[in-house]
Motif scaffolding. Sequence first.
Motif, PDB file in Angstrom:
ATOM      1  N   GLU A   1      13.769  10.196   1.422  1.00 18.32           N
ATOM      2  CA  GLU A   1      14.575  11.376   1.767  1.00 18.32           C
ATOM      3  C   GLU A   1      14.538  12.399   0.629  1.00 18.32           C
ATOM      4  O   GLU A   1      14.700  12.056  -0.543  1.00 18.32           O
ATOM      5  CB  GLU A   1      16.015  10.963   2.041  1.00 18.32           C
ATOM      6  N   GLY A   2      14.295  13.652   0.992  1.00 14.23           N
ATOM      7  CA  GLY A   2      14.243  14.729   0.020  1.00 14.23           C
ATOM      8  C   GLY A   2      12.874  14.970  -0.580  1.00 14.23           C
ATOM      9  O   GLY A   2      12.712  15.889  -1.388  1.00 14.23           O
ATOM     10  N   THR A   3      11.877  14.181  -0.198  1.00 16.71           N
ATOM     11  CA  THR A   3      10.528  14.316  -0.764  1.00 16.71           C
ATOM     12  C   THR A   3       9.570  15.069   0.151  1.00 16.71           C
ATOM     13  O   THR A   3       8.440  15.355  -0.240  1.00 16.71           O
ATOM     14  CB  THR A   3       9.911  12.944  -1.059  1.00 16.71           C
ATOM     15  N   SER A   4       9.983  15.363   1.385  1.00 13.38           N
ATOM     16  CA  SER A   4       9.116  15.960   2.419  1.00 13.38           C
ATOM     17  C   SER A   4       8.009  15.005   2.855  1.00 13.38           C
ATOM     18  O   SER A   4       6.986  15.434   3.382  1.00 13.38           O
ATOM     19  CB  SER A   4       8.517  17.292   1.953  1.00 13.38           C
ATOM     20  N   VAL A   5       8.225  13.711   2.632  1.00 20.30           N
ATOM     21  CA  VAL A   5       7.349  12.671   3.182  1.00 20.30           C
ATOM     22  C   VAL A   5       8.183  11.879   4.183  1.00 20.30           C
ATOM     23  O   VAL A   5       9.297  11.463   3.871  1.00 20.30           O
ATOM     24  CB  VAL A   5       6.799  11.731   2.091  1.00 20.30           C
ATOM     25  N   THR A   6       7.655  11.676   5.377  1.00 25.07           N
ATOM     26  CA  THR A   6       8.385  10.963   6.417  1.00 25.07           C
ATOM     27  C   THR A   6       7.663   9.673   6.783  1.00 25.07           C
ATOM     28  O   THR A   6       6.463   9.521   6.551  1.00 25.07           O
ATOM     29  CB  THR A   6       8.530  11.822   7.682  1.00 25.07           C
TER      30      THR A   6
ATOM     31  N   LEU B   1       0.828  -1.209   0.000  1.00 28.47           N
ATOM     32  CA  LEU B   1       0.000   0.000   0.000  1.00 28.47           C
ATOM     33  C   LEU B   1       0.863   1.261   0.000  1.00 28.47           C
ATOM     34  O   LEU B   1       0.623   2.197  -0.777  1.00 28.47           O
ATOM     35  CB  LEU B   1      -0.915  -0.008   1.229  1.00 28.47           C
ATOM     36  N   CYS B   2       1.858   1.299   0.866  1.00 26.81           N
ATOM     37  CA  CYS B   2       2.731   2.480   0.948  1.00 26.81           C
ATOM     38  C   CYS B   2       3.440   2.740  -0.374  1.00 26.81           C
ATOM     39  O   CYS B   2       3.578   3.889  -0.807  1.00 26.81           O
ATOM     40  CB  CYS B   2       3.760   2.305   2.057  1.00 26.81           C
ATOM     41  N   ASN B   3       3.887   1.685  -1.009  1.00 22.99           N
ATOM     42  CA  ASN B   3       4.603   1.845  -2.267  1.00 22.99           C
ATOM     43  C   ASN B   3       3.686   2.289  -3.404  1.00 22.99           C
ATOM     44  O   ASN B   3       4.066   3.118  -4.224  1.00 22.99           O
ATOM     45  CB  ASN B   3       5.324   0.543  -2.614  1.00 22.99           C
ATOM     46  N   LEU B   4       2.477   1.748  -3.447  1.00 21.83           N
ATOM     47  CA  LEU B   4       1.544   2.138  -4.504  1.00 21.83           C
ATOM     48  C   LEU B   4       1.057   3.574  -4.345  1.00 21.83           C
ATOM     49  O   LEU B   4       0.709   4.233  -5.327  1.00 21.83           O
ATOM     50  CB  LEU B   4       0.354   1.179  -4.525  1.00 21.83           C
ATOM     51  N   LEU B   5       1.037   4.062  -3.100  1.00 26.70           N
ATOM     52  CA  LEU B   5       0.559   5.428  -2.836  1.00 26.70           C
ATOM     53  C   LEU B   5       1.699   6.424  -2.658  1.00 26.70           C
ATOM     54  O   LEU B   5       1.460   7.588  -2.329  1.00 26.70           O
ATOM     55  CB  LEU B   5      -0.343   5.431  -1.598  1.00 26.70           C
ATOM     56  N   LYS B   6       2.914   5.980  -2.894  1.00 31.42           N
ATOM     57  CA  LYS B   6       4.087   6.834  -2.667  1.00 31.42           C
ATOM     58  C   LYS B   6       4.007   8.136  -3.452  1.00 31.42           C
ATOM     59  O   LYS B   6       4.242   9.222  -2.917  1.00 31.42           O
ATOM     60  CB  LYS B   6       5.352   6.061  -3.025  1.00 31.42           C
ATOM     61  N   GLU B   7       3.674   8.055  -4.733  1.00 33.19           N
ATOM     62  CA  GLU B   7       3.642   9.260  -5.565  1.00 33.19           C
ATOM     63  C   GLU B   7       2.523  10.205  -5.141  1.00 33.19           C
ATOM     64  O   GLU B   7       2.678  11.432  -5.220  1.00 33.19           O
ATOM     65  CB  GLU B   7       3.497   8.873  -7.034  1.00 33.19           C
ATOM     66  N   THR B   8       1.401   9.643  -4.694  1.00 35.19           N
ATOM     67  CA  THR B   8       0.308  10.493  -4.194  1.00 35.19           C
ATOM     68  C   THR B   8       0.751  11.256  -2.956  1.00 35.19           C
ATOM     69  O   THR B   8       0.478  12.452  -2.811  1.00 35.19           O
ATOM     70  CB  THR B   8      -0.928   9.634  -3.861  1.00 35.19           C
ATOM     71  N   LEU B   9       1.464  10.580  -2.061  1.00 33.11           N
ATOM     72  CA  LEU B   9       1.960  11.229  -0.845  1.00 33.11           C
ATOM     73  C   LEU B   9       3.001  12.294  -1.180  1.00 33.11           C
ATOM     74  O   LEU B   9       2.988  13.390  -0.606  1.00 33.11           O
ATOM     75  CB  LEU B   9       2.560  10.175   0.081  1.00 33.11           C
ATOM     76  N   ILE B  10       3.892  11.992  -2.114  1.00 33.60           N
ATOM     77  CA  ILE B  10       4.916  12.970  -2.491  1.00 33.60           C
ATOM     78  C   ILE B  10       4.271  14.206  -3.110  1.00 33.60           C
ATOM     79  O   ILE B  10       4.669  15.345  -2.819  1.00 33.60           O
ATOM     80  CB  ILE B  10       5.927  12.328  -3.466  1.00 33.60           C
ATOM     81  N   ALA B  11       3.252  13.991  -3.942  1.00 38.01           N
ATOM     82  CA  ALA B  11       2.555  15.130  -4.562  1.00 38.01           C
ATOM     83  C   ALA B  11       1.807  15.962  -3.535  1.00 38.01           C
ATOM     84  O   ALA B  11       1.517  17.132  -3.772  1.00 38.01           O
ATOM     85  CB  ALA B  11       1.597  14.618  -5.633  1.00 38.01           C
ATOM     86  N   SER B  12       1.493  15.366  -2.382  1.00 38.71           N
ATOM     87  CA  SER B  12       0.747  16.056  -1.324  1.00 38.71           C
ATOM     88  C   SER B  12       1.661  16.646  -0.258  1.00 38.71           C
ATOM     89  O   SER B  12       1.178  17.264   0.693  1.00 38.71           O
ATOM     90  CB  SER B  12      -0.222  15.075  -0.648  1.00 38.71           C
ATOM     91  N   ALA B  13       2.960  16.436  -0.379  1.00 38.27           N
ATOM     92  CA  ALA B  13       3.918  16.795   0.668  1.00 38.27           C
ATOM     93  C   ALA B  13       3.801  18.264   1.077  1.00 38.27           C
ATOM     94  O   ALA B  13       3.469  19.115   0.253  1.00 38.27           O
ATOM     95  CB  ALA B  13       5.339  16.492   0.183  1.00 38.27           C
ATOM     96  N   PRO B  14       4.065  18.510   2.395  1.00 37.58           N
ATOM     97  CA  PRO B  14       4.559  17.565   3.388  1.00 37.58           C
ATOM     98  C   PRO B  14       3.499  16.546   3.808  1.00 37.58           C
ATOM     99  O   PRO B  14       2.333  16.892   4.003  1.00 37.58           O
ATOM    100  CB  PRO B  14       4.948  18.463   4.568  1.00 37.58           C
ATOM    101  N   ALA B  15       3.937  15.294   3.920  1.00 35.80           N
ATOM    102  CA  ALA B  15       3.029  14.211   4.266  1.00 35.80           C
ATOM    103  C   ALA B  15       3.733  13.225   5.183  1.00 35.80           C
ATOM    104  O   ALA B  15       4.964  13.257   5.323  1.00 35.80           O
ATOM    105  CB  ALA B  15       2.528  13.512   2.999  1.00 35.80           C
TER     106      ALA B  15
END
Length: 541
Positions: free
Chosen positions: A428-433, A362-376
């Motif tokens: 790292e560098g995406t503002s997603v933790t 789940l985390c991997n499939l939603l990774k780009e959505t989270l990065i686009a929403s950063a900070p997340a």
Amino acid sequence: MNKKETILVLGGTGSCGKHFVQHALDAGHNVRVLTRSPEKITTERFIWAEHKNLQIHKGDLNNLADLDEACTNMTCVVSLAGPPIGAKTSMMPEAIRNTVTAMRNNGLKRLIVQTGGFVKLKGEESNLIERSAKGAFGFLMKEKATLEGNDKVSLFLQEECADIDWTMTRPGMLSDNPQEGVVEAAFDYGPGMPADHPSKVDLTRWYVDLLHDPKSTHKAIAPQYAKEDFGFAQQRVKGQKRIAVITGANSGLGYETARVLLLKGMQVVCACRNPQKAKEAVNKLRECTADRPFPAKEDISSMRLDVSSLESVRTFAQEYKNTGKPMHVLLCNAGIMMGPQQESVDGIDLQIATNYLGHFLLCNLLKETLIASAPARIVHVSSIAARMGSIDFTNLNPIGTPYNSLKVYQMSKLMQVVFSRELNKRLEGTSVTSNSLEPGIVSTNLAKGITDNPGMKTMIENGIPVEEGAKTQIFLCSSFKVYGKGGGNYIDCVDNSKGMLKFKYILAAHSLRHSVDSHLWEESEALIEKHSERDSSKIES
């Protein structure tokens, strides 16, 4: 959000003003910045320079005509201006006097003025230490003119501006650190020297709240960091509430977390296996959070997700992407505990599939959505059982082998801790933790599945209430205190992955070597690929 304001900002390009402008725009307000040099407001210097709700107005603080024109159609004024360091005189007394005149000419009432920590209201006494500190500060920092100007501004507002709803703020030394917490009024809005040194970004976010704080009128307020901090949950993004997706939100820790995040101003998507239970939870949440900030129907919704099924995880991820909504928090909360061995629909041990592998996918499939929403943020609910765990790479899927349900549970929860740490590295560098946590031994529905260990079942049934157990995951989902901080493993809202605290995991140390992180990732990919009918399940690393 409170009433939408149209704010005139003085000093909007300064070290504090630039942050306030961003906060005000994020909160959905309209902003007009008064500046002598509009050509210097570019996207290279200010990320808000071309915001649709921003106006740039050319003018001078000491020109009444400019201020009069700038106040047209405004609803309030915020002054973050000040003289340059080393100035012989301060222009602020004349500027604030002109500002008040312009406000009166345009029927404006609300004014916030940032002054300094040494400002006093009439009747407030300064002791010898404060007077000595003020003198030394003025001399050593070359701020004597600023201090004198602040005192004159204070006297003017108190003696001549009873018709204006003014607030003076009196911060002390400020830092350029990133977001660290939520700022509030110190000393119950009363007198006192500021003790905290908040960051400029935190301080100016507080000013947005002060616009609608009736207790602050005709006060000179010192700032301090609040003990309770739900700033990330409360902060708007482009005028909209942040969105949290919570797996297993229909009961227990997930439900309690959803309830609190809703009350603090977030939207919540309940990702649940059983649609009927999800519907009941949504209705109950809607009712018990009826007094949440600016309630709307879309604040609470549900989507079907069975994290033990790879197909369900893929379907959920794609359906969520199709909504076009951002995702600011992903709380990996769903889990099961012990009991007789069961297989998932994909032929994977059900504890491994539910507690770990489904969330990995789940985390991997939603990774780009989270990065686009950063900070997340991604938050993984592990367990105290992880401390006794060990990752057996020869038997990650213990189907068809002698089964110890407690050891498998311990392993699945330790896998969450290791995965969270590696995921944070890769983000790292995406503002997603990514952080993991132990909630403690909590009285939840997990006990119902424990049929093979009466002692453990009793321990869970007699655990702490969910309101207490959910505190750490609520903290990680909602607090500014962990802004930009990832790779931790939290117990009672404290990171236990560093220093002496990490020795709580001494029994699991072999599986917590950093070399294990990438190994687990690769083996998890392989396990998904082996048990999937789709070649697309391979995760890009």
